[in-house]
Scaffold this active site. Structure first.
Site, PDB file in Angstrom:
ATOM      1  N   ARG A 187      24.583   1.075 -17.713  1.00  0.00           N
ATOM      2  CA  ARG A 187      25.836   0.793 -17.661  1.00  0.00           C
ATOM      3  C   ARG A 187      24.396  -0.999 -17.069  1.00  0.00           C
ATOM      4  O   ARG A 187      25.234  -2.055 -17.472  1.00  0.00           O
ATOM      5  CB  ARG A 187      26.726   0.784 -16.583  1.00  0.00           C
ATOM      6  CG  ARG A 187      27.728   1.779 -16.609  1.00  0.00           C
ATOM      7  CD  ARG A 187      28.257   2.333 -16.053  1.00  0.00           C
ATOM      8  NE  ARG A 187      29.408   1.972 -15.242  1.00  0.00           N
ATOM      9  CZ  ARG A 187      29.730   1.991 -13.902  1.00  0.00           C
ATOM     10  NH1 ARG A 187      29.595   3.721 -13.601  1.00  0.00           N
ATOM     11  NH2 ARG A 187      30.544   1.249 -13.648  1.00  0.00           N
ATOM     12  N   ARG A 196      35.991  10.197  -7.412  1.00  0.00           N
ATOM     13  CA  ARG A 196      35.074   9.439  -7.843  1.00  0.00           C
ATOM     14  C   ARG A 196      35.397   9.565  -9.409  1.00  0.00           C
ATOM     15  O   ARG A 196      34.861  10.649 -10.278  1.00  0.00           O
ATOM     16  CB  ARG A 196      33.676  10.284  -7.573  1.00  0.00           C
ATOM     17  CG  ARG A 196      33.835  10.045  -5.592  1.00  0.00           C
ATOM     18  CD  ARG A 196      32.298  11.143  -5.430  1.00  0.00           C
ATOM     19  NE  ARG A 196      32.135  10.967  -3.723  1.00  0.00           N
ATOM     20  CZ  ARG A 196      32.437  10.172  -3.153  1.00  0.00           C
ATOM     21  NH1 ARG A 196      31.044   9.058  -3.197  1.00  0.00           N
ATOM     22  NH2 ARG A 196      33.028  10.605  -1.876  1.00  0.00           N
ATOM     23  N   ARG A 244      31.450   5.110  -4.311  1.00  0.00           N
ATOM     24  CA  ARG A 244      33.193   4.993  -3.970  1.00  0.00           C
ATOM     25  C   ARG A 244      33.199   5.707  -4.629  1.00  0.00           C
ATOM     26  O   ARG A 244      33.637   6.605  -5.448  1.00  0.00           O
ATOM     27  CB  ARG A 244      33.185   3.471  -4.807  1.00  0.00           C
ATOM     28  CG  ARG A 244      32.388   3.343  -6.879  1.00  0.00           C
ATOM     29  CD  ARG A 244      32.256   1.896  -7.124  1.00  0.00           C
ATOM     30  NE  ARG A 244      32.347   2.249  -8.770  1.00  0.00           N
ATOM     31  CZ  ARG A 244      32.206   1.160  -9.373  1.00  0.00           C
ATOM     32  NH1 ARG A 244      32.587   0.120  -8.981  1.00  0.00           N
ATOM     33  NH2 ARG A 244      32.514   0.647 -10.899  1.00  0.00           N
ATOM     34  N   ARG A 303      33.300  -8.067 -22.682  1.00  0.00           N
ATOM     35  CA  ARG A 303      31.727  -7.647 -22.263  1.00  0.00           C
ATOM     36  C   ARG A 303      30.195  -8.393 -23.384  1.00  0.00           C
ATOM     37  O   ARG A 303      28.974  -7.746 -23.135  1.00  0.00           O
ATOM     38  CB  ARG A 303      32.308  -6.395 -22.107  1.00  0.00           C
ATOM     39  CG  ARG A 303      32.320  -6.140 -20.485  1.00  0.00           C
ATOM     40  CD  ARG A 303      32.367  -4.420 -20.872  1.00  0.00           C
ATOM     41  NE  ARG A 303      31.438  -3.233 -19.592  1.00  0.00           N
ATOM     42  CZ  ARG A 303      32.720  -3.547 -18.404  1.00  0.00           C
ATOM     43  NH1 ARG A 303      33.713  -3.429 -18.493  1.00  0.00           N
ATOM     44  NH2 ARG A 303      31.773  -2.199 -17.437  1.00  0.00           N
ATOM     45  N   LYS A 348      34.642  -6.340  -9.149  1.00  0.00           N
ATOM     46  CA  LYS A 348      35.675  -7.165  -9.765  1.00  0.00           C
ATOM     47  C   LYS A 348      36.548  -6.123  -9.620  1.00  0.00           C
ATOM     48  O   LYS A 348      38.201  -6.883  -9.483  1.00  0.00           O
ATOM     49  CB  LYS A 348      34.643  -7.051 -11.296  1.00  0.00           C
ATOM     50  CG  LYS A 348      33.705  -7.477 -11.663  1.00  0.00           C
ATOM     51  CD  LYS A 348      33.682  -7.623 -12.429  1.00  0.00           C
ATOM     52  CE  LYS A 348      33.457  -6.079 -13.526  1.00  0.00           C
ATOM     53  NZ  LYS A 348      32.271  -5.174 -13.252  1.00  0.00           N
TER      54      LYS A 348
HETATM   55  P1  AMP Z   1      34.747  -0.847 -16.395  1.00  0.00           P
HETATM   56  O1  AMP Z   1      35.925  -0.060 -15.243  1.00  0.00           O
HETATM   57  O2  AMP Z   1      34.619  -2.022 -16.066  1.00  0.00           O
HETATM   58  O3  AMP Z   1      33.132  -0.192 -15.821  1.00  0.00           O
HETATM   59  O4  AMP Z   1      34.471   0.073 -17.277  1.00  0.00           O
HETATM   60  C1  AMP Z   1      33.571   1.439 -17.191  1.00  0.00           C
HETATM   61  C2  AMP Z   1      33.134   1.951 -18.625  1.00  0.00           C
HETATM   62  O5  AMP Z   1      33.941   1.645 -20.241  1.00  0.00           O
HETATM   63  C3  AMP Z   1      32.294   0.852 -19.384  1.00  0.00           C
HETATM   64  O6  AMP Z   1      30.483   1.667 -18.798  1.00  0.00           O
HETATM   65  C4  AMP Z   1      32.060   0.938 -21.155  1.00  0.00           C
HETATM   66  O7  AMP Z   1      31.173   2.047 -21.368  1.00  0.00           O
HETATM   67  C5  AMP Z   1      33.686   0.700 -21.126  1.00  0.00           C
HETATM   68  N1  AMP Z   1      34.276  -0.605 -21.318  1.00  0.00           N
HETATM   69  C6  AMP Z   1      35.112  -1.348 -20.032  1.00  0.00           C
HETATM   70  N2  AMP Z   1      35.478  -2.162 -20.388  1.00  0.00           N
HETATM   71  C7  AMP Z   1      34.560  -1.935 -21.997  1.00  0.00           C
HETATM   72  C8  AMP Z   1      34.454  -3.576 -22.488  1.00  0.00           C
HETATM   73  N3  AMP Z   1      34.977  -4.632 -22.909  1.00  0.00           N
HETATM   74  N4  AMP Z   1      33.373  -3.556 -23.709  1.00  0.00           N
HETATM   75  C9  AMP Z   1      32.954  -2.631 -24.422  1.00  0.00           C
HETATM   76  N5  AMP Z   1      33.503  -1.150 -23.347  1.00  0.00           N
HETATM   77  C10 AMP Z   1      34.166  -1.314 -21.952  1.00  0.00           C
END
Ligand code: AMP
Length: 228
Positions: free
Chosen positions: A182, A170, A137, A98, A23
């Site tokens: 996750r 990282r 990554r 999410r 994404k």
């Molecule tokens: P990401 O960078 O999108 O992988 O997000 C990293 C972490 O941020 C996730 O594992 C969640 O803990 C939190 N997070 C990011 N976006 C959301 C969202 N829309 N709702 C809830 N938690 C989020």
């Protein structure tokens, strides 16, 4: 909180998919190609954690555990960011919504300016490949360009292709244990959004297991149609 009904946001595109689906990489490419704003709630939350805001303090442990931050916190952060003037030229939401509550909140927010989602694009991938993708990554600490130990190294070792930066990072939550949590959160709380957007006739599905540039071409065609 700022007033969001001062501008419309066009178009509004969503990238759906589990962690590691690409994404962020694809959103960055679309941002460059179409002049849209990549809006990652993960990035916004990491910035809040780094600057020690109240929301950041509450989010930190939850993120480290690979669980979802509360809807209230994330919706407030997203709402504030969408109110900034640059978002008027259109946004690609990366990692938001999410949960169904977040998706409904987004619909409500957009309805305030008579808007709707233009497309929710699901990046379809095999779960089994995601752990490898995520654990290799890293990003340039200066410009945010993404790299991968196996799939995408910088042309000159140790130097970012984009900005020539030499500081790479990282993510703390990109470890096997947190990735499992996750992925679980994705299937339990986010995957139902595929149906949610199918019912709104906004869903597009893209097989996201191939090379980055092939997937970018497919997404580019969808975005082009949506921005026409
Ligand atoms: P990401 O960078 O999108 O992988 O997000 C990293 C972490 O941020 C996730 O594992 C969640 O803990 C939190 N997070 C990011 N976006 C959301 C969202 N829309 N709702 C809830 N938690 C989020």
């Amino acid at each position: 909180m700022r007033d969001t009904d001062t501008h419309t946001i066009a178009p509004v595109l969503i990238l759906l998919g589990p962690p590691g689906a690409g994404k962020g990489t694809q959103a960055r490419m679309l941002e460059e190609k179409f002049g849209l704003v990549q809006l990652s709630t993960g990035d916004l939350l990491r910035a809040a954690v780094a600057s020690g805001t109240e929301a950041g303090k509450q989010a930190k442990a939850v993120m480290e555990a690979g669980e979802l931050v509360s809807d209230d916190i994330v919706i407030a952060i997203l709402r504030d960011r969408l109110a900034e003037p640059d978002c008027a030229r259109g946004v690609i939401l990366d990692g938001f919504p999410r949960t169904t509550v977040q998706a409904q909140a987004l619909d409500t927010l957009l309805a305030e300016t008579g808007q709707k989602i233009d497309a929710a694009i699901s990046l379809d991938v095999d779960d089994a490949a995601m752990v490898t993708r995520i654990s290799g990554r890293y990003t340039c600490g200066t410009c945010g360009e993404g790299y991968h130990d196996t799939f995408k190294s910088p042309a000159i070792e140790g130097q970012c292709d984009k900005c020539k930066g030499t500081d790479f990072q990282r993510r703390a939550d990109d470890n096997a244990e947190t990735v499992a949590a996750r992925l679980e959160a994705y299937h339990a709380q986010t995957a139902p959004l595929i149906d949610f957007y199918a019912k709104q006739s906004a869903l597009m599905r893209v097989n996201a297991m191939g090379p980055i540039d092939d997937i970018a071409a497919k997404l580019g065609a969808i975005v082009k149609a949506a921005t026409r």
